[in-house]
Each structure stands twice: as structure tokens, then as C-alpha cells.
Enzyme design. Structure first.
Site, PDB file in Angstrom:
ATOM      1  N   HIS A 188      -8.950  -3.699  -2.738  1.00 24.17           N
ATOM      2  CA  HIS A 188      -8.022  -2.905  -1.922  1.00 24.17           C
ATOM      3  C   HIS A 188      -8.440  -1.436  -1.890  1.00 24.17           C
ATOM      4  CE1 HIS A 188      -3.703  -2.038  -0.576  1.00 24.17           C
ATOM      5  NE2 HIS A 188      -4.199  -0.836  -0.822  1.00 24.17           N
ATOM      6  N   GLU A 189      -8.714  -0.861  -3.060  1.00 24.43           N
ATOM      7  CA  GLU A 189      -9.047   0.563  -3.115  1.00 24.43           C
ATOM      8  C   GLU A 189     -10.426   0.846  -2.527  1.00 24.43           C
ATOM      9  OE1 GLU A 189      -6.728   2.611  -3.642  1.00 24.43           O
ATOM     10  OE2 GLU A 189      -5.370   1.023  -4.300  1.00 24.43           O
TER      11      GLU A 189
ATOM     12  N   CYS B  79       0.844  -1.185   0.000  1.00 27.45           N
ATOM     13  CA  CYS B  79       0.000   0.000   0.000  1.00 27.45           C
ATOM     14  C   CYS B  79       0.881   1.237   0.000  1.00 27.45           C
ATOM     15  CB  CYS B  79      -0.901  -0.003   1.239  1.00 27.45           C
ATOM     16  SG  CYS B  79      -1.991   1.429   1.370  1.00 27.45           S
TER      17      CYS B  79
ATOM     18  N   HIS C 161     -10.293   1.038   1.210  1.00 24.28           N
ATOM     19  CA  HIS C 161      -9.776   2.325   1.699  1.00 24.28           C
ATOM     20  C   HIS C 161     -10.918   3.288   2.011  1.00 24.28           C
ATOM     21  CE1 HIS C 161      -5.446   2.651   1.760  1.00 24.28           C
ATOM     22  NE2 HIS C 161      -5.315   2.123   0.560  1.00 24.28           N
TER      23      HIS C 161
END
Length: 217
Positions: free
Chosen positions: A171-172, A129, A175
Site C-alpha cells: 500500500h505505502e 487510506c 503511494h
């Protein structure tokens, strides 16, 4: 489309314009782990920015991501608590047969993204990351997902993603809910990028790392 009764938030729009003007050569600094904005639930985007500001924001996020370099960047990583992210990755000939199933993933601005698993299969690989730079850890993620998002013009998209593109999208999107990949990673797998390259990079499936570092796949 975004909300029919959406109105530009003048104050927020001005704040974003100031943020963009602070970029050096079109690149913004990336927020690092430990800063509160990375742990906040992002506000859904519903037309709070002018079209000009939104497009300039996406362009700056894209340039910042490529400069890092990375394959994704979310709003909180530049200090912006809006549900906006950018993604892009490219496959090459060396990726043939790679168990991570790296595939071409053209540039997308993903606004208000969500996903759901398409099946129960998962895979565990090292990932990193930009907000936790210099380290990677093994994270289990769904192999296949149904991804849903809006683009910068408000058009709605739904797509089946598989392999590495599915991992990037997860993953994004995470966030934007205040989650870092390390939250659910195999903590004993945590390694510096240098040690990853020296000890574990030759085997994309971290079987030997699991054995020697003491974690389960």
C-alpha cells in the site's frame, strides 16, 4: 548507501525544513484524495536532504501517522514528492486465527521501497487510506512479497513479508508511484467505515459483502 556523489539540495532541504516547522505539536496535515501530489511519481531519494533534516522528517511522519491513527504514511500524503514512507503495526491476542494474518510489524522508515511477489497467492480484504478517510474497499494484494528498501542511514534491506505486513508495504510503496488503493479495489465494495462496522466487520473475509454488494473475490 545512497549515491556516492550525493549532494544536499539546498532549496529542497529548506522547503522541507519549512514544512516541518509548520507542524502543530509535531503533526502535519494529511493530503486528501484529489490533490495532484498524490498522483505523481515520486523522486528517488539519493541524499537530497541533510541527515538532520531527514531524521526530523521521518520523526514527524511517524508522529503524524500515529496521531491519525494509521499503520503507514508516504511522503506524498504530507505533500512531499520524495520516495520515503514510514510503516508500523502491532499484533495483539485478538489477532490469533485472523485470516488477514495480522502480525507484528515494527517501525521502519522505508526509502526507495520496491517489492515483487513471492509466489502467486493473493488475498482480498477491506483496507483504507488516510488520504481517503472515512471509507474502505476490498483490494486484492499479494499474500507474500520480497520487500526491498533503504533505511534512514542508507543501509539496504531485503525481507520476505507475509500477510498484513506485506499488504501495508504494498500500500505505502504504491503511494510513491502515484497510486491509491482505490484504483484497483472492488468498487462495489466501497463502504463508509460506519457501515463496515455495522454490516461487514464481523467477517474479515468479505464473503457476505461480496454476495450482497455484488462483487467477486
Amino acid at each position: 548507501m545512497f549515491g556516492k556523489k550525493n549532494h544536499v539540495d539546498i532549496e529542497l532541504n529548506a522547503d522541507v525544513e519549512r514544512l516541518l516547522k509548520s507542524a502543530r505539536d509535531g503533526v502535519l496535515p494529511i493530503v486528501e484524495a484529489g490533490e495532484p501530489v498524490l498522483r505523481e511519481q515520486c523522486v528517488r531519494y539519493d541524499g537530497q536532504l541533510s541527515k538532520h533534516t531527514l531524521h526530523k522528517l521521518i520523526e514527524t511522519m511517524h508522529k503524524t501517522m500515529l496521531d491519525a491513527p494509521g499503520v503507514g504514511l508516504a511522503g506524498p500524503q504530507i505533500g512531499l514528492n520524495l520516495a520515503i514512507a514510514v510503516v508500523e503495526d502491532h499484533a495483539n491476542g485478538d489477532d490469533d486465527g485472523d485470516p488477514r494474518e495480522i502480525a507484528e510489524f515494527p517501525f521502519h522508515a522505508i526509502i526507495n521501497p520496491v517489492y515483487r511477489p513471492a509466489g502467486e497467492k493473493t488475498r482480498s480484504f477491506y483496507e483504507g487510506c488516510l488520504s481517503f478517510d472515512g471509507y474502505q474497499a476490498v483490494r486484492k494484494r499479494y499474500l507474500d512479497i520480497i520487500a526491498h528498501w533503504h533505511d534512514e542511514d542508507g543501509k539496504e534491506h531485503e525481507e520476505h513479508l507475509h500477510g498484513w505486513p506485506a499488504r501495508i508495504f504494498q500500500h505505502e510503496t504504491d503511494h510513491l508511484s502515484g497510486e491509491l488503493y482505490i484504483d484497483q479495489a472492488e468498487i462495489r465494495s466501497l463502504t463508509t467505515v460506519e457501515n463496515l462496522e455495522d454490516f461487514w466487520a464481523q467477517d474479515p473475509v468479505p464473503t457476505q459483502a461480496a454476495k450482497e454488494l455484488g462483487f467477486e473475490l
